[in-house]
Design an enzyme around this catalytic site. Structure first.
Site, PDB file in Angstrom:
ATOM      1  N   GLU A  71       0.962  -1.122   0.079  1.00 55.14           N
ATOM      2  CA  GLU A  71       0.107   0.041  -0.039  1.00 55.14           C
ATOM      3  C   GLU A  71       0.840   1.117   0.027  1.00 55.14           C
ATOM      4  O   GLU A  71       2.022   1.491   0.580  1.00 55.14           O
ATOM      5  CB  GLU A  71      -0.770   0.080   1.095  1.00 55.14           C
ATOM      6  CG  GLU A  71      -1.939  -0.939   1.251  1.00 55.14           C
ATOM      7  CD  GLU A  71      -2.958  -0.984   2.258  1.00 55.14           C
ATOM      8  OE1 GLU A  71      -4.113  -1.416   2.127  1.00 55.14           O
ATOM      9  OE2 GLU A  71      -2.830  -0.476   3.414  1.00 55.14           O
ATOM     10  N   GLU A 139      10.510  -2.315   6.565  1.00 58.80           N
ATOM     11  CA  GLU A 139      11.875  -1.479   7.055  1.00 58.80           C
ATOM     12  C   GLU A 139      12.740  -1.080   5.821  1.00 58.80           C
ATOM     13  O   GLU A 139      13.327  -1.802   5.260  1.00 58.80           O
ATOM     14  CB  GLU A 139      12.591  -2.326   8.413  1.00 58.80           C
ATOM     15  CG  GLU A 139      13.979  -1.896   8.535  1.00 58.80           C
ATOM     16  CD  GLU A 139      13.917  -0.362   8.965  1.00 58.80           C
ATOM     17  OE1 GLU A 139      14.809   0.573   8.230  1.00 58.80           O
ATOM     18  OE2 GLU A 139      13.335   0.136  10.010  1.00 58.80           O
ATOM     19  N   CYS A 322      -0.227   5.671  10.137  1.00 62.23           N
ATOM     20  CA  CYS A 322       0.906   5.080  10.681  1.00 62.23           C
ATOM     21  C   CYS A 322       0.724   3.667  11.543  1.00 62.23           C
ATOM     22  O   CYS A 322      -0.166   3.788  12.267  1.00 62.23           O
ATOM     23  CB  CYS A 322       1.885   5.841  11.743  1.00 62.23           C
ATOM     24  SG  CYS A 322       2.671   7.477  10.821  1.00 62.23           S
TER      25      CYS A 322
END
Length: 340
Positions: A71, A139, A322
């Site tokens: 996404e 990450e 987030c």
């Protein structure tokens, strides 16, 4: 492809916003056929699964090779600026216990094309993009292809983005931080701290066991000495977990008082709210209370933190904030699987 043909292709993509080779009528039919045979007709290496829109947010879900999804989120600020948050991995291996993406586990690294094509998707829709943040799924500093993507995004012949308009967020991958310092010193860097206590951070951010935040700060100090560029310290306020007076005092020590005097002013804290998720351990955390985050902010100021901002949440209602990416989609899949 000859250089002049390559330039025609680039012009078709970035100026004329053509998303297929068939539509590039400035190229000879034989060239278009050759390109389709080698690369397929579509310019993008990913396909759109869904596109959700609200007044200030557009969230796109893409399918990538291997049957995985990712996404991206385009945020539209009242100032008129637009910032795009992109993913670097499908899923994430780090298993931060407050994050929906971490709860689904690691699928694979994205290729450099898959990373930059998230940007190109919105460019082809004629959406202006002022800033790009590597803060979506995964990450970034655990995926070497992110450095290739940064080169493509800053290439004057391609996206021509200023490195100062790009940001990379990390939970503290020290070799990656040092590589970013060396190769892209002007790219903005953000470090997710979330706790100033080693035992607690080992639970919240398990990678802390191999990349202790104390050593991360040494790498960040070196980055500041080399670049003189501000570093952002992200801190997710988890009501009743990491927001005590003891936490505030310890955070102030690590972010300000223990930093060398010559560079401590370049650390800037961003306080983030916990956004509700529907999968994984993070379901136990409640939405951050406004009064509580304001109290913690004041405590940090009282203990000496000089530069600090409470960040405004975007896209909470559509699982685009987030820690929420991919949350509902995977949660529904898991529920369906458990019933079968």
């Amino acid at each position: 492809v000859p250089a002049f043909r390559f330039n025609q292709i680039i012009d078709s993509i970035f100026k004329q916003r053509k998303d297929t080779f068939d539509s590039m009528i400035n190229l000879p039919a034989s060239t278009r056929t050759q390109l389709k045979e080698n690369f397929g007709n579509n310019i993008l290496s990913l396909s759109t699964v869904s596109l959700d829109e609200s007044k200030q947010v557009e969230k796109a879900m893409f399918a990538v090779n291997g049957g995985h999804n990712i996404e991206s989120v385009l945020m539209k600020f009242r100032s008129g600026n637009q910032s795009l948050c992109i993913s670097s991995q499908s899923g994430c291996a780090l298993a931060c216990n407050f994050c929906a993406t971490g709860a689904i586990g690691f699928k694979r690294n994205l290729t450099a094309d898959e990373i930059v094509d998230q940007v190109l998707f919105f460019k082809l829709r004629n959406e202006p993009i002022d800033n790009i943040t590597f803060m979506g799924m995964g990450e970034p500093l655990q995926n070497p292809n992110c450095f290739k993507a940064l080169r493509i995004l800053t290439d004057p012949k391609l996206f021509n983005m200023s490195p100062r308009r790009l940001s990379v967020s990390t939970v503290g991958i020290i070799p990656g931080i040092r590589k970013l310092t060396e190769e892209f010193p002007q790219v903005n860097l953000a470090f997710s701290l979330h706790s100033p206590f080693e035992e607690q951070r080992n639970i919240l951010v398990p990678i802390n066991k191999s990349h202790p935040f104390q050593e991360v700060f040494e790498a960040l100090d070196d980055h500041l000495r080399a670049t003189n560029r501000k570093i952002f310290i992200a801190y997710l306020v988890l009501d009743g977990h990491n927001d005590s007076e003891e936490h505030a005092e310890a955070v102030a020590n690590w972010v300000y008082h223990k930093r060398p005097k010559s560079i401590r002013h370049l650390y800037h804290m961003n306080l983030l709210r916990m956004n509700p998720i529907t999968i994984g351990e993070g379901q136990k955390y409640t939405k951050t209370d406004d009064g509580n985050i304001n109290r913690f902010y004041q405590s940090l100021v009282d203990y000496g933190v000089q530069n600090i901002t409470i960040r405004h949440p975007f896209g909470v209602d559509m699982d685009a904030a987030c820690g929420q990416l991919f949350a509902n989609y995977e949660a529904k899949k898991l529920r369906k699987f458990s019933k079968s």
